[in-house]
Design a protein around this motif. Sequence first.
Motif, short mmCIF file in Angstrom:
data_model
loop_
_atom_site.label_atom_id
_atom_site.label_comp_id
_atom_site.label_asym_id
_atom_site.label_seq_id
_atom_site.Cartn_x
_atom_site.Cartn_y
_atom_site.Cartn_z
N SER A 70 1.06 -1.02 -0.25
CA SER A 70 0.18 -0.65 -0.18
C SER A 70 0.79 1.26 0.61
O SER A 70 2.21 1.63 0.00
CB SER A 70 -0.89 -0.21 1.14
OG SER A 70 -0.23 0.49 2.83
N SER A 71 0.25 2.66 0.07
CA SER A 71 0.87 3.45 -0.44
C SER A 71 2.26 3.96 1.64
O SER A 71 2.59 4.90 0.96
CB SER A 71 0.34 4.75 -1.12
OG SER A 71 -1.26 5.34 -0.19
N ASN A 72 0.97 3.48 2.20
CA ASN A 72 2.16 3.48 4.08
C ASN A 72 2.40 2.74 3.59
O ASN A 72 4.04 3.86 4.78
CB ASN A 72 1.22 2.56 4.51
CG ASN A 72 -0.15 3.46 4.97
OD1 ASN A 72 -0.60 4.48 4.57
ND2 ASN A 72 -0.88 2.47 5.20
N PHE B 93 6.01 4.27 2.10
CA PHE B 93 6.65 5.70 1.51
C PHE B 93 6.44 6.74 3.61
O PHE B 93 7.30 7.66 3.33
CB PHE B 93 6.12 6.43 1.17
CG PHE B 93 6.44 5.78 -0.42
CD1 PHE B 93 7.51 5.56 -1.22
CD2 PHE B 93 5.40 4.97 -1.38
CE1 PHE B 93 7.68 4.20 -2.53
CE2 PHE B 93 5.37 4.60 -2.55
CZ PHE B 93 6.58 3.75 -2.30
N TYR B 94 5.76 5.90 3.51
CA TYR B 94 5.72 6.95 6.03
C TYR B 94 6.31 6.14 6.62
O TYR B 94 6.25 4.82 6.53
CB TYR B 94 4.12 7.47 5.67
CG TYR B 94 3.73 8.55 4.23
CD1 TYR B 94 4.00 9.00 4.16
CD2 TYR B 94 2.79 7.79 3.67
CE1 TYR B 94 3.37 9.92 3.06
CE2 TYR B 94 2.51 8.10 2.46
CZ TYR B 94 2.86 9.24 2.64
OH TYR B 94 2.12 10.57 1.02
N LYS C 172 11.12 8.38 -1.33
CA LYS C 172 9.58 9.63 -1.47
C LYS C 172 10.04 10.48 -1.37
O LYS C 172 10.15 11.19 -2.17
CB LYS C 172 8.49 8.76 -0.54
CG LYS C 172 7.81 9.95 -0.82
CD LYS C 172 6.16 9.48 -0.68
CE LYS C 172 5.07 10.21 -0.68
NZ LYS C 172 5.20 11.74 -0.31
N THR D 194 8.79 12.00 -8.72
CA THR D 194 7.73 11.42 -7.90
C THR D 194 8.42 10.09 -8.18
O THR D 194 8.90 9.23 -8.92
CB THR D 194 6.46 11.08 -8.93
OG1 THR D 194 6.63 10.77 -10.36
CG2 THR D 194 5.94 12.70 -9.54
N GLY E 101 6.45 5.88 -6.92
CA GLY E 101 5.36 4.84 -7.03
C GLY E 101 6.08 3.18 -7.11
O GLY E 101 7.10 3.12 -7.32
N GLN F 6 4.26 -0.50 -8.32
CA GLN F 6 3.75 -1.64 -9.16
C GLN F 6 3.80 -3.37 -8.82
O GLN F 6 4.22 -3.74 -9.09
CB GLN F 6 3.13 -1.75 -11.13
CG GLN F 6 2.29 -2.77 -11.78
CD GLN F 6 1.52 -1.80 -13.10
OE1 GLN F 6 2.82 -1.84 -13.39
NE2 GLN F 6 1.25 -2.72 -13.75
N THR G 260 7.57 -6.94 -7.32
CA THR G 260 7.27 -5.51 -7.83
C THR G 260 8.35 -4.62 -7.63
O THR G 260 9.22 -5.20 -8.54
CB THR G 260 7.33 -5.38 -5.72
OG1 THR G 260 6.21 -5.52 -4.56
CG2 THR G 260 6.57 -3.53 -6.00
#
Length: 231
Positions: free
Chosen positions: A146-148, A150-151, A174, A183, A185, A187, A194
Motif C-alpha cells: 500500500s502507499s503507506n 512511503f511513510y 520518497k 515522483t 511509485g 506496481q 514488485t
Amino acid sequence: MQNYLELLTEVDISEEEGMAIKKDLLQSTRSTLDLLNNVLNWSKSQMDGLEFKLVPLNVYQLLSPQLLLFINIAGNKRIKVEISIDPTIEVLGNGDMLQLVVRNLMNNAIKFTAYGGTISVTAKAEQRSCIITIKDSGNGTPAKLSSNIFYLNGPASVGTACEKGVGLGLVLCKEYTEAQNGTIGFQCNDVSGTSFFVVLPSVQHAVTTTGELDKAVERNSSFGKSGLVQS
C-alpha cells in the motif's frame, strides 16, 4: 568484527561452516551500516532541512558503479541482476540523493527476492522524463503493498533471508525523489514481485537555457524541514 573472524579460526568447525558464518557477519554488518546511513540522512533532513543543488547528471555514469556493487551483493542469494540504462540520458537532479534512492530500492529488491530470482534495472527516456525502474521477481507469491510504505507509519517487514528493517529507506526515497522534482511509485505483479518507478525530469525538458538552469539551481538549493516539493 575482526575479533569474531579471529575466533572462528580457533573453533573446531569446518571451512565451509566458517565461510558461512563470515558471510552472515558481513551481511549483518552491511545491513547495520545501511540502516545507520538512512537514520543519519533522515535525521539530518528533519533537523536541518535539505540543502543541495540540482545539476545535470548522466544517469548511466552516476548509477553504474553503484549497481555493479549490488551484483556481488545479490550473488549471495544467487540473484541475477540485469541492467539496461540508456547512456545518453541526463536528468536535473542531485547525485548523492539519486544514488541513495537507488541503493535503498536495490536493497529492498534483494531483500524480498527469493534465492535464484532476478532483479532488472532499467532507465529510459519517455516524453519529457527519465524513468528508472527496479523490478524484482519476488518470493513466489503475489506482492501486496500500500502507499503507506512511503511513510513512517508503514508496517515493518522481513526479507526472504530474514533480513530486517524499519521501513525508513522508502521514506527517504520518497522525500529525496520529490526534492528533485520527481515522483516515485510502484506496481505489484499479479504473480510475484514488485516494480518501483522513479520519474525525474530530463535536462533538455527541465531547462532550455543557462539562465533558466541557474534559476532552477537557486530555486532548489534549499528546502524547509519537510524537505518536500509541493506539487
